[in-house]
Design a protein around this motif. Structure first.
Motif, PDB file in Angstrom:
ATOM      1  N   ASP A  30       0.825  -1.215   0.000  1.00 16.81           N
ATOM      2  CA  ASP A  30       0.000   0.000   0.000  1.00 16.81           C
ATOM      3  C   ASP A  30       0.857   1.263   0.000  1.00 16.81           C
ATOM      4  N   GLY A  31       1.978   1.227  -0.736  1.00 19.81           N
ATOM      5  CA  GLY A  31       2.828   2.399  -0.856  1.00 19.81           C
ATOM      6  C   GLY A  31       3.667   2.710   0.359  1.00 19.81           C
ATOM      7  N   GLU A  32       3.807   1.749   1.280  1.00 18.36           N
ATOM      8  CA  GLU A  32       4.618   1.949   2.485  1.00 18.36           C
ATOM      9  C   GLU A  32       5.618   0.808   2.628  1.00 18.36           C
ATOM     10  N   VAL A  33       6.828   1.141   3.058  1.00 22.18           N
ATOM     11  CA  VAL A  33       7.829   0.115   3.362  1.00 22.18           C
ATOM     12  C   VAL A  33       7.389  -0.604   4.635  1.00 22.18           C
ATOM     13  N   VAL A  34       7.241  -1.929   4.558  1.00 20.17           N
ATOM     14  CA  VAL A  34       6.785  -2.691   5.715  1.00 20.17           C
ATOM     15  C   VAL A  34       7.823  -3.702   6.211  1.00 20.17           C
ATOM     16  N   ASP A  35       8.826  -4.019   5.401  1.00 23.04           N
ATOM     17  CA  ASP A  35       9.837  -4.977   5.837  1.00 23.04           C
ATOM     18  C   ASP A  35      11.065  -4.829   4.963  1.00 23.04           C
ATOM     19  N   LYS A  36      12.212  -5.169   5.512  1.00 26.84           N
ATOM     20  CA  LYS A  36      13.454  -5.155   4.736  1.00 26.84           C
ATOM     21  C   LYS A  36      14.407  -6.176   5.318  1.00 26.84           C
ATOM     22  N   THR A  37      15.273  -6.686   4.458  1.00 23.11           N
ATOM     23  CA  THR A  37      16.273  -7.655   4.882  1.00 23.11           C
ATOM     24  C   THR A  37      17.401  -7.671   3.860  1.00 23.11           C
ATOM     25  N   GLY A  38      18.457  -8.351   4.197  1.00 25.60           N
ATOM     26  CA  GLY A  38      19.570  -8.502   3.274  1.00 25.60           C
ATOM     27  C   GLY A  38      20.604  -9.431   3.866  1.00 25.60           C
ATOM     28  N   TRP A  39      21.425  -9.986   3.018  1.00 27.92           N
ATOM     29  CA  TRP A  39      22.458 -10.907   3.503  1.00 27.92           C
ATOM     30  C   TRP A  39      23.561 -11.041   2.473  1.00 27.92           C
ATOM     31  N   LEU A  40      24.685 -11.561   2.954  1.00 27.69           N
ATOM     32  CA  LEU A  40      25.809 -11.871   2.078  1.00 27.69           C
ATOM     33  C   LEU A  40      25.550 -13.206   1.387  1.00 27.69           C
ATOM     34  N   ILE A  41      26.171 -13.381   0.227  1.00 24.45           N
ATOM     35  CA  ILE A  41      26.046 -14.603  -0.569  1.00 24.45           C
ATOM     36  C   ILE A  41      27.451 -15.045  -0.983  1.00 24.45           C
ATOM     37  N   ARG A  42      27.710 -16.343  -0.890  1.00 28.22           N
ATOM     38  CA  ARG A  42      28.952 -16.884  -1.457  1.00 28.22           C
ATOM     39  C   ARG A  42      28.700 -17.097  -2.945  1.00 28.22           C
ATOM     40  N   PRO A  43      29.417 -16.374  -3.813  1.00 29.77           N
ATOM     41  CA  PRO A  43      29.126 -16.473  -5.254  1.00 29.77           C
ATOM     42  C   PRO A  43      29.348 -17.889  -5.783  1.00 29.77           C
ATOM     43  N   PRO A  44      28.670 -18.233  -6.880  1.00 26.87           N
ATOM     44  CA  PRO A  44      28.835 -19.565  -7.461  1.00 26.87           C
ATOM     45  C   PRO A  44      30.287 -19.845  -7.860  1.00 26.87           C
ATOM     46  N   ALA A  45      30.668 -21.114  -7.759  1.00 31.44           N
ATOM     47  CA  ALA A  45      32.015 -21.532  -8.172  1.00 31.44           C
ATOM     48  C   ALA A  45      32.250 -21.110  -9.617  1.00 31.44           C
ATOM     49  N   GLY A  46      33.455 -20.616  -9.860  1.00 34.04           N
ATOM     50  CA  GLY A  46      33.789 -20.120 -11.188  1.00 34.04           C
ATOM     51  C   GLY A  46      33.452 -18.655 -11.375  1.00 34.04           C
ATOM     52  N   HIS A  47      32.695 -18.098 -10.422  1.00 36.74           N
ATOM     53  CA  HIS A  47      32.314 -16.674 -10.455  1.00 36.74           C
ATOM     54  C   HIS A  47      32.630 -16.029  -9.108  1.00 36.74           C
ATOM     55  N   ASP A  48      33.562 -16.621  -8.372  1.00 35.94           N
ATOM     56  CA  ASP A  48      33.757 -16.243  -6.965  1.00 35.94           C
ATOM     57  C   ASP A  48      35.043 -15.474  -6.679  1.00 35.94           C
ATOM     58  N   VAL A  49      35.731 -15.017  -7.706  1.00 37.14           N
ATOM     59  CA  VAL A  49      36.909 -14.171  -7.500  1.00 37.14           C
ATOM     60  C   VAL A  49      36.432 -12.741  -7.261  1.00 37.14           C
ATOM     61  N   PHE A  50      36.976 -12.110  -6.229  1.00 38.33           N
ATOM     62  CA  PHE A  50      36.606 -10.726  -5.918  1.00 38.33           C
ATOM     63  C   PHE A  50      37.587  -9.770  -6.592  1.00 38.33           C
ATOM     64  N   PHE A  51      37.062  -8.935  -7.477  1.00 37.60           N
ATOM     65  CA  PHE A  51      37.890  -7.920  -8.124  1.00 37.60           C
ATOM     66  C   PHE A  51      38.081  -6.750  -7.166  1.00 37.60           C
ATOM     67  N   GLU A  52      39.262  -6.172  -7.208  1.00 33.96           N
ATOM     68  CA  GLU A  52      39.549  -5.023  -6.345  1.00 33.96           C
ATOM     69  C   GLU A  52      38.580  -3.880  -6.607  1.00 33.96           C
ATOM     70  N   LEU A  53      38.234  -3.670  -7.874  1.00 36.20           N
ATOM     71  CA  LEU A  53      37.308  -2.586  -8.219  1.00 36.20           C
ATOM     72  C   LEU A  53      35.963  -2.788  -7.524  1.00 36.20           C
ATOM     73  N   ASN A  54      35.444  -4.004  -7.572  1.00 39.67           N
ATOM     74  CA  ASN A  54      34.150  -4.276  -6.942  1.00 39.67           C
ATOM     75  C   ASN A  54      34.217  -4.100  -5.429  1.00 39.67           C
ATOM     76  N   THR A  55      35.291  -4.626  -4.835  1.00 43.18           N
ATOM     77  CA  THR A  55      35.445  -4.490  -3.381  1.00 43.18           C
ATOM     78  C   THR A  55      35.564  -3.023  -2.986  1.00 43.18           C
ATOM     79  N   ARG A  56      36.240  -2.237  -3.810  1.00 41.03           N
ATOM     80  CA  ARG A  56      36.370  -0.816  -3.515  1.00 41.03           C
ATOM     81  C   ARG A  56      34.990  -0.132  -3.542  1.00 41.03           C
ATOM     82  N   ILE A  57      34.094  -0.619  -4.379  1.00 31.64           N
ATOM     83  CA  ILE A  57      32.759  -0.029  -4.486  1.00 31.64           C
ATOM     84  C   ILE A  57      31.884  -0.402  -3.290  1.00 31.64           C
TER      85      ILE A  57
END
Length: 198
Positions: A30-57
């Motif tokens: 009804d146009g109002e924020v009623v809940d929020k959540t969030g969490w970390l995710i371990r990226p899928p194998a083969g896509h799990d290298v962290f680039f310095e640029l992304n970490t800096r962001i």
């Protein structure tokens, strides 16, 4: 129909859209924020290298997600929170590609969400020099948030859509995107090829 949707934002470990390392989710009713959540995710194998640029962001490092749920392990929680809602994201094509590509990488069934883009809406509703989320959110009356924190970004996105709906006099997502001259899209799921043994 009321203005109901789930705003979503992903952060990624690298340039692969499958490399989801965090998600933020915000439920609007009804146009109002009623809940929020969030969490970390371990990226899928083969896509799990962290680039310095992304970490800096976003500040997330490989060691931060070592004990985080994998894409497969967290997908049920994501879909349980979002339910049957239209998803909304700022530059939604990116966030929907994260869902699609991460599911492709893990072999999970991709949920065929309908989605709308707050960036497209903002370009039609606001007159701004930049349509990056911090500028758009400020115009929507939500100026101070931790940009590139997934939950904070999802919350900012939600406020943009709520404000745009108010300005356009729209009371649901379909009416909002129609009034803005954009559209609700859907994640396209390729059908399995028909197999014949005749």
């Amino acid at each position: 129909m009321p203005l109901d949707f789930t705003a979503i934002d992903f952060e990624t470990a690298n340039s692969s859209s499958a490399s989801a390392c965090a998600v933020g989710l915000v439920r609007v009713r009804d146009g109002e924020v009623v809940d929020k959540t969030g969490w970390l995710i371990r990226p899928p194998a083969g896509h799990d290298v962290f680039f310095e640029l992304n970490t800096r962001i976003h500040g997330i490092r490989a060691e931060d997600v070592v004990h985080a749920p994998t894409w497969t392990q967290q997908l049920g929680a994501l879909t349980a929170f979002a339910g049957d809602d239209v998803l909304v994201a700022h530059n939604a094509g990116f966030d929907m590609s994260v869902i699609k590509r991460a599911c492709d990488a893990t072999g999970d069934e991709c949920p065929p969400y309908r989605y709308a883009c707050s960036l497209q809406v903002a370009r039609k509703v606001y007159q701004l020099d930049s349509y990056r989320l911090p500028f758009v959110a400020a115009e929507a009356g939500f100026p101070d948030f931790a940009h590139h924190n997934a939950t904070a970004d999802a919350l900012a996105c939600a406020h943009v859509m709520i404000d745009a709906a108010r300005r356009l006099g729209s009371d649901d997502v379909d009416a909002l995107v129609d009034a803005a001259g954009v559209r609700v899209s859907q994640i396209l799921i390729a059908a399995a090829p028909a197999v014949s043994f005749a």
